[in-house]
Design a protein around this motif. Structure first.
Motif, PDB file in Angstrom:
ATOM      1  N   ARG B  77      13.647  -2.509  54.216  1.00 15.53           N
ATOM      2  CA  ARG B  77      13.049  -2.616  55.554  1.00 15.53           C
ATOM      3  C   ARG B  77      11.638  -2.043  55.584  1.00 15.53           C
ATOM      4  O   ARG B  77      10.812  -2.440  56.395  1.00 15.53           O
ATOM      5  N   SER B 101      19.901 -12.809  58.998  1.00 16.51           N
ATOM      6  CA  SER B 101      20.330 -11.414  59.151  1.00 16.51           C
ATOM      7  C   SER B 101      19.313 -10.493  58.522  1.00 16.51           C
ATOM      8  O   SER B 101      18.971  -9.446  59.078  1.00 16.51           O
ATOM      9  N   ALA B 102      18.831 -10.868  57.324  1.00 15.33           N
ATOM     10  CA  ALA B 102      17.880 -10.023  56.609  1.00 15.33           C
ATOM     11  C   ALA B 102      16.558  -9.933  57.379  1.00 15.33           C
ATOM     12  O   ALA B 102      16.032  -8.845  57.615  1.00 15.33           O
ATOM     13  N   ALA B 105      17.010  -7.788  60.391  1.00 11.60           N
ATOM     14  CA  ALA B 105      17.170  -6.369  60.057  1.00 11.60           C
ATOM     15  C   ALA B 105      15.799  -5.744  59.804  1.00 11.60           C
ATOM     16  O   ALA B 105      15.510  -4.635  60.256  1.00 11.60           O
ATOM     17  N   VAL B 106      14.958  -6.475  59.097  1.00  9.28           N
ATOM     18  CA  VAL B 106      13.614  -5.973  58.796  1.00  9.28           C
ATOM     19  C   VAL B 106      12.774  -5.911  60.070  1.00  9.28           C
ATOM     20  O   VAL B 106      12.071  -4.937  60.341  1.00  9.28           O
TER      21      VAL B 106
ATOM     22  N   CYS C 439      22.602  -7.761  48.972  1.00  9.33           N
ATOM     23  CA  CYS C 439      22.471  -7.819  50.429  1.00  9.33           C
ATOM     24  C   CYS C 439      21.641  -6.657  50.948  1.00  9.33           C
ATOM     25  O   CYS C 439      20.797  -6.820  51.826  1.00  9.33           O
ATOM     26  N   ARG C 442      18.007  -6.884  50.620  1.00 12.13           N
ATOM     27  CA  ARG C 442      17.364  -7.766  51.592  1.00 12.13           C
ATOM     28  C   ARG C 442      17.296  -7.120  52.965  1.00 12.13           C
ATOM     29  O   ARG C 442      16.920  -7.756  53.938  1.00 12.13           O
ATOM     30  N   GLY C 443      17.771  -5.874  53.065  1.00 17.70           N
ATOM     31  CA  GLY C 443      17.629  -5.139  54.313  1.00 17.70           C
ATOM     32  C   GLY C 443      18.897  -5.007  55.142  1.00 17.70           C
ATOM     33  O   GLY C 443      18.893  -4.387  56.193  1.00 17.70           O
ATOM     34  N   LEU C 444      20.027  -5.592  54.676  1.00 18.58           N
ATOM     35  CA  LEU C 444      21.267  -5.464  55.433  1.00 18.58           C
ATOM     36  C   LEU C 444      21.872  -4.089  55.191  1.00 18.58           C
ATOM     37  O   LEU C 444      21.847  -3.587  54.073  1.00 18.58           O
ATOM     38  N   ASP C 448      27.016  -4.133  57.278  1.00 17.91           N
ATOM     39  CA  ASP C 448      26.717  -5.549  57.525  1.00 17.91           C
ATOM     40  C   ASP C 448      26.911  -6.375  56.258  1.00 17.91           C
ATOM     41  O   ASP C 448      27.326  -7.534  56.319  1.00 17.91           O
ATOM     42  N   THR C 452      29.302  -9.423  56.078  1.00 16.60           N
ATOM     43  CA  THR C 452      28.749 -10.728  55.702  1.00 16.60           C
ATOM     44  C   THR C 452      29.560 -11.361  54.558  1.00 16.60           C
ATOM     45  O   THR C 452      29.918 -12.533  54.602  1.00 16.60           O
TER      46      THR C 452
END
Lengths: 438, 249, 486
Positions: B77, B101-102, B105-106, C439, C442-444, C448, C452
């Motif tokens: 993030r 979702s990614a 989230a960022v 995951c 990628r920021g999850l 989550d 997912t």
């Protein structure tokens, strides 16, 4: 029909025969046999209510007054030749549940190898009679312990390689025959064993062959174990095998079931050390009213072991095949790889199959899968072959032969595979001729 | 932007990184080259914060802030993106769902509102077009059944969507034919800006023809043994690693 | 490195508090604990049932007594729990205010409960176009959309009302799919069932809305014995949704429901369940015992019954929604997601009994185990001799999260027809460290990421749910595996 309950009747038969069974004069053996018949009396035969016997009933056994085989008779040369390997082997032949020295030939053995009929195995008899469990599901093995009249003892010390195959041939007779085998391979020992149960041809009435085999494979040892069950169409056959596999050991087992009114081959395999591998294959050829059952319990008790099961069923007429394949992966058995596949061809309207693959997985880092498929011979494949001019019956025979191929080829190339292949092809040819499988 | 100071790291108790010093300024592209087993992938995992990759000494500063106590998702993030050498398959999860979702989230981390489905789809399709990817990839499960090249392209696509401050490309060129390589490189170059940086990990010089680095480092046995301009990559190509490693030793 | 230790921790750490753990305080009319012939008579009388219904119940009660004496509770499932004292259970309770004419008359506290559960009746009525037959404890208290359905000739009412108003239908079909003596729990249900839903869709009518019932167990020590009967006549169609939450309890609560479905020629029934009853705490204390018998009969040619279930709750789930494929060309489907976390035990699956020619069935089962839970798929595919051309495809996948749980598969396949084609596949996998890290990179968040991956694993089943349910179900999977973080 016996006035006595079945168990009591057999207990009586035991009392009558006890004095003439191998080891009768050894107090420890006599005590063990007595305990075994008591265990059988207590439990009785397994029945449908037991999960592992859900699909196979033994009521038919109870309808007969079983006699123990007389201590005589032999096998004719033609029959013997037809049922044995064409190459040099260590051959142990059993007729009437007893070692037939004339028909047998045990060759020169390497140092550290013991191979003898149970009746002449001396102290090993006690080991061979050890209990497979005080439980109704395996009560037949206790009956076997009480009545075992002979069998084979094969013991290999560490590192002993047995080059020639051990050939165990039993000819069924219209009586209750109990054979008990003990196979123990030391570390890095190797052996090939062929167990063959054939029709003795002495009568048209049914016999009952009850077999128990204890197999222990040491660290890094390798056992190739082929089993062919092809007795009289009216015969009963029940076999239980207990196999333990040491670390780094290999166990390759192929089982062909073909002739019997009712046959069950139950195999319990337990991994005792890591990095071991088991390959179990079965081929069932059922016709007439044959009820043929393979029941497997594969226990991955330790990490890093691999097992593969492949079972094929060809069911014709009103044959009935049963396949139960249990795989248990214990909590500590990480990195287990356990695969199972069961395939069935139903060739007639009244043919049937009951299958129950069972996965019990208590570890997470595992690769486990099972699959089952059931159907008739593929219509498209049939059409394709017919379109190339192959007659329907021939096309079907070829397809069946191809279906069985994966099991046959699990048998090591050479005389052993020729033996199994000849039997399978013979069965399929005969089936094709009789116009079944139409 | 990124300051790696005397970084030591172990994996399974083995020392893999043995004192790395490296600074990447905003707008720069650095290439990390080195023989197999030199610690290239380990460096990328350590930067991304993978479990099991333990920093035993030194520090990693990202925009002045230490990353060491941040979880992988927190680093992501903050703007660190790792294009995996072996992208992972996630059965049943559509690429679009995963990526949205990614992205959100960022965005949430940056105080931005969620990207709505329409905008997401529009942006995604535009980026895919750039990368010459079929739009069908949006509905396919993440990396499942993708060819090696498709997986790599999907990584660059995700990068384009997430617009990271620092992109780490771990052997993104491996398994790509020359056409795919060009497309992937174009995708990376399109992101080039004075605010963004990249670390390109590669075994071969080939990729650097298309993504021209400002600085090239040679990694060997967990240390940077040589640093130079883009011509260093050519030198490596000509002489092979053995000579350079021997020279440095 | 320990196998996905991080995942285990996440799941454990986030098991969290049960979101719907509260108890509504409503004065209940409670029958004293215990089961006897008098209990059965009391329940029947309380409901003003006709003599035939009482006789039916008494027959069931006698049969149950016999079963209890001879064999007791079934012991074949892979679940374990202390023996249930059937005399230590209340067999009847009802909110006191009754015979409500409109929603306004419903106890405000009760409405507030539904509010908390996220089932605002009124909102649903307006927004979703869903008719809700809400069952609170044992008596239906609110039914909506009746008028609209009535115009189409569709009957959607409580079972009590159906017994009074439509005795000919109830008499004809009740127990016709699940016979009174079918199994221990179904027999108990037949004797003491409190209430439930009844649906009849007349020939050729396509029910224009999803019918739905929200169950809720509330009264302490109250066994719930719901009875649902859905009859869909020739060429008709209905989609029925069932969802449940229950308040937190320390004592185990028994739930033994029976659901019967009847599909006539060319009829279609879709029955979807989201079950998230209280699973007990982390150590297995409390939680619902969910012993349910669900079965549908495809009576007519080309009829179709489809079960979809998302089972995340209950301490113990014992449930096998089945289809008897009697009609030629009939179709049976079973799509299931079963989650077992912490100390939960789930033994669930289906039976597909093929009798009609060219009957087809599909089974897709996704089992997820975490914590120290045990999750078993148990299924039967039986092809009878007359079922020429029958087809079955089964796929059973297990996902294991952590190394202390178990995922088991026990499919029984019995084929007595050569022209049948049956295929079964089963796999076991886990959430890999690689997937989680990917995951998270990628920021999850970790939770989550788990959610997912799990939702991806269950995709084939989730997409079979009606839209509004699918969203809820996805959230549920999250809640049951991750807690209520975020």
């Amino acid at each position: 029909m016996s006035a006595l309950p079945f168990t009591e009747y057999l207990a009586g038969a035991y009392e009558a025969a006890a004095g003439s069974l191998p080891g009768a004069r050894d107090a420890a053996v006599a005590t063990r046999r007595k305990a075994a018949i008591e265990a059988f009396r207590r439990h009785g035969l397994p029945n449908h209510k037991l999960e592992s016997w859900k699909f196979t009933g033994l009521n038919a056994l109870e309808r007969q007054q079983w006699v123990l085989p007389a201590n005589d008779g032999g096998v004719d040369a033609v029959r013997l030749t037809a049922a044995t390997l064409t190459i040099d082997s260590h051959r142990l032949v059993f007729v009437n549940g007893r070692f037939d020295a004339a028909a047998s030939k045990i060759g020169a053995l390497p140092k550290g190898a013991t191979l003898a009929p149970l009746s002449a195995a001396g102290d090993a008899l006690k080991d061979a009679l050890a209990s497979a469990g005080d439980d109704r599901t395996v009560s037949l093995s206790e009956l076997n312990a009480a009545l075992a009249s002979d069998g084979v003892v094969l013991l290999l010390d560490d590192g002993v390689q047995l080059d020639k195959p051990v050939e165990i041939v039993s000819f069924g007779v219209p009586a209750l025959v109990n054979l008990r085998h003990l196979i123990r391979l030391g570390a890095k020992a190797t052996a090939t064993v062929l167990e063959s149960y054939r029709d003795g041809g002495s009568s048209t009435s049914a016999g009952w062959t009850n077999v128990y085999a204890h197999v222990a494979i040491g660290t890094g040892a390798k056992l190739t174990h082929i089993r062919l069950q092809a007795e009289h169409d009216a015969a009963y056959h029940a076999a239980l095998g207990r196999v333990s596999i040491g670390a780094g050991a290999r166990y390759a087992h192929a089982s062909v079931q073909a002739g019997a009114a009712l046959a069950r081959h139950e195999l319990h395999v337990e991994f005792a050390g890591g990095d071991a591998e088991v390959d179990v294959r079965g081929l069932v050829l059922a016709r007439g009213a044959a009820h043929l059952d393979h029941t497997l319990f594969l226990h991955h008790a330790v990490p890093d072991c691999r097992s593969n099961q492949l079972f094929k069923h060809v069911v014709d007429d009103h044959g009935h095949a049963v396949f139960q394949g249990g795989i248990r992966v214990a909590p500590q058995a990480q990195k287990t790889d356990a695969q199972q596949l069961s395939r069935t061809l139903l060739l007639a309207d009244r043919a049937q199959i009951d299958t129950k693959p069972e996965l019990e997985i208590l570890a997470d880092d595992v690769k486990c899968s099972h699959g089952a498929s059931i159907g008739d011979v593929d219509a498209q494949q049939m059409f394709y072959m017919q379109a190339r001019g192959i007659p329907a019956a021939e096309a079907r025979r070829l397809l069946l032969s191809g279906f069985a191929y994966e099991i046959v080829t699990a048998v090591p190339e050479g005389a052993l595979r020729d033996y199994v292949e000849a039997f399978v092809e013979g069965w399929l040819a005969k089936n094709s001729e009789k116009g079944g499988a139409a | 932007m990124l300051e790696i100071k005397n970084l030591h790291a172990t994996v399974d108790g083995k020392d893999i990184l043995r004192g790395i010093d490296l600074t990447i300024k905003a707008g720069e592209i650095h290439a990390i080259m080195g023989p197999n087993g030199s610690g290239k992938s380990t460096l990328s995992y350590v930067l991304a914060g993978r479990d099991g990759y333990n920093v035993t000494q030194g520090d990693i500063l990202f925009n002045g802030q230490s990353l060491l106590n941040l979880e992988p998702e927190e680093r992501a993030r903050e703007g660190i993106f790792l294009a995996f050498q072996y992208p992972v398959e996630i059965p049943g999860v559509a690429n679009a769902t995963f990526l949205r979702s990614a992205v959100n989230a960022v965005r949430k981390h940056r105080g931005l509102a969620d990207m709505d489905a329409m905008t997401f789809l529009k942006t995604a399709k535009a980026k895919m077009k750039q990368l010459q990817m079929d739009e069908k990839f949006l509905q396919r499960a993440v990396n499942q059944g993708f060819s090696g090249g498709e997986k790599k392209r999907n990584e660059v696509f995700q990068m384009a969507m997430l617009e990271p401050a620092l992109a780490i490309l771990d052997e993104t060129d491996s398994g790509l034919d020359i056409d795919a390589l060009k497309i992937v490189a174009e995708g990376v170059n399109a992101l080039r800006s004075p605010e963004r940086s990249a670390m390109v990990i590669t075994h071969y010089q080939r990729l650097l023809d298309y993504i021209v680095p400002d600085v090239v480092h040679v990694l060997s046995k967990g240390r940077i043994i040589k640093t130079g301009g883009k011509e260093l990559a050519l030198e490596l190509e000509a002489k092979g690693y053995a000579d350079i490693v021997a020279d440095a030793a | 490195m320990a196998a996905n230790a991080q995942t285990i921790e996440t799941v454990e750490g986030l098991a969290g508090e049960y979101k719907y753990g509260f108890v509504t305080d409503i004065e209940s009319e409670l029958l004293p604990k215990g089961l006897s012939e008098d209990t059965v008579r009391f329940i029947s009388a309380k409901k003003g049932e006709p003599q035939w219904m009482l006789d039916w119940r008494l027959r069931a009660y006698k049969a149950w007594l016999r079963m209890a004496k001879e064999k007791g509770e079934p012991g074949w499932a892979k679940v374990s729990y202390p023996e249930i004292d059937f005399q230590d259970i209340h067999y009847y309770s009802a909110p006191k205010k009754k015979t409500l004419k409109s929603l306004d008359e419903v106890d405000p506290e009760l409405l507030a409960t539904y509010e908390k559960l996220g089932i605002p009746l009124k909102e649903r009525e307006i927004l979703a176009g869903v008719a809700v037959d809400a069952v609170f404890d044992s008596v239906s208290v609110a039914t909506t959309f009746k008028g609209k359905l009535k115009d189409l000739g569709i009957i959607f009412c409580s079972m009590s009302e159906a017994v009074r108003e439509h005795p000919e239908l109830v008499q004809k079909y009740l127990g016709s799919v699940v016979p009174v003596t079918d199994n221990f729990y179904a027999t108990l249900n037949s004797a003491v069932f409190s209430d439930g839903s009844f649906v009849y869709v007349p020939p050729g009518v396509r029910c224009p809305m999803e019918l739905s019932t929200y169950f809720r167990i509330n009264e302490a020590k109250t066994g719930q014995f719901e009875r649902t009967l859905i009859v869909v006549d020739k060429g008709a169609y209905v989609s029925y949704l069932e969802g449940c939450t229950a308040p937190m309890r320390d004592e185990n609560q028994l739930h033994a429901a029976v659901v019967e479905l009847v599909a006539m020629e060319d009829a279609e029934i879709r029955y979807a369940t989201v079950q998230n009853w209280y699973p007990g705490d982390k150590n297995g204390k409390g939680g619902i015992y969910n012993f349910v018998t669900k079965r549908g009969a495809c009576r007519g040619a080309r009829s179709k019954i489809s079960w979809t279930q998302v089972e995340t709750g209950s301490a113990i789930t014992w449930k096998y929604p089945s289809v008897i494929l009697q009609g030629d060309d009939s179709v049976g489907e079973f799509y299931s997601v079963a989650v077992a976390n912490n100390a939960q035990q789930a033994d669930t699956g289906t039976k597909m009994i093929h009798m009609g020619k060219n009957s087809k069935s599909t089974i897709i089962s996704k089992g997820i185990s975490a914590g120290k839970a045990q999750n078993t798929y148990r299924g039967l595919v039986r092809v009878m001799p007359g079922a020429a051309g029958a087809r079955n495809y089964s796929q059973c996948d297990s996902l294991l999260i952590g190394d202390r749980c178990g995922g088991h598969t026990v499919p029984y396949i019995e084929v007595k027809n050569r022209s049948a084609k049956v295929e079964h596949e089963a796999t076991t996998s886990r959430i890999s460290d690689d997937q989680l890290f990917y995951c998270r990179q990628r920021g999850l968040s970790e939770e989550d990421a788990v959610s997912t991956i799990v939702n991806g694993f269950c995709k084939e089943v989730l997409q079979k749910l009606p839209m509004e349910f699918a969203v809820e179900a996805q959230k549920l999977l999250g809640v049951s595996l991750e807690g209520s973080v975020g």
